[in-house]
Design an enzyme around this catalytic site. Sequence first.
Site, PDB file in Angstrom:
ATOM      1  CD  GLU A 104      -2.198   1.189   2.897  1.00 49.71           C
ATOM      2  OE1 GLU A 104      -3.553   1.631   2.564  1.00 49.71           O
ATOM      3  OE2 GLU A 104      -2.089   0.775   3.933  1.00 49.71           O
ATOM      4  CE  LYS A 145      -7.174   1.114   3.357  1.00 49.22           C
ATOM      5  NZ  LYS A 145      -5.990   2.537   4.444  1.00 49.22           N
ATOM      6  CB  CYS A 177      -4.227  -1.107   4.585  1.00 48.00           C
ATOM      7  SG  CYS A 177      -3.822  -0.967   6.148  1.00 48.00           S
TER       8      CYS A 177
END
Length: 273
Positions: free
Chosen positions: A47, A118, A154
């Site tokens: 990321e 995301k 994440c």
Amino acid sequence: MEKKKVELLAIQMGSEIDNREKNIEKVERLLETNLSNKSADLVFLPEVWTCGWDCQAFEKLFEDIETAKSVLMLKKIAKKYGVNIIGGSFIQKKSNGALTNTCPIINRDGELVCTYDKNHLYSYYGCDEGKYITMGDSPVMVVLDGVKIGLSICYDIRFPELYRAYRKAGADILVNMAAWGAEKRIPWDSMTTSRAVENQTYFVALTQTGVLRDGTCNLGHSMILDYKGDTISEINAIEGGIYAKIDLDSMYEFRTKCKVLDDIKDSYEVDVR
């Protein structure tokens, strides 16, 4: 690539905060070094490797996906070595002005296949990603050379519903690309392993290493796990690549013998007594 045998390469690195040019140079060097030594079908990056985990820097270091230097470099590497690249993430500025934490997916011909934004933004304990970033509106499973890969970034790891949706859609590999704090080792190890086990799926758990602006550190414990949760390959705090050659046939056979998903109920409405 023979569909049933897939060679994976995951690159762990530490970003220099607020220095996109240096980070692009570093990742290009790491890719060249690792791909010169071994072949790979799928290459994974962590990321926000272009700028590091610093939410305030996101407003300065965003890129347009059509002209992004980071994406152009990945396209060049993909074409040179004939590999598919799941490109970690960079901060993208969309046409409506919104900033997104975006993963570019590039095929062996150096073409941008799709992107994933995301879906869950971390805004606790002093982090304020949601202040700067617009969340994605849907999961994305990309098919490369016939292999189905469920994408996540994440904080997405804390939402098992996302990974179960990928598994139900037929995912062969799940990946989480992160910049994960060193103080959260137990959650990282336990949740990534759980996502592999509960979905009977190969899992690439890839995070950054290195020091952040405030003196804290990224964890730097990247792993490739099999569908039973066993670690095939791992790396601790150093920069470098981890490799694995996975056998999808063995995973498919295991799923036919242990049909966990067939036992899922249509509803889990709680009876409060």
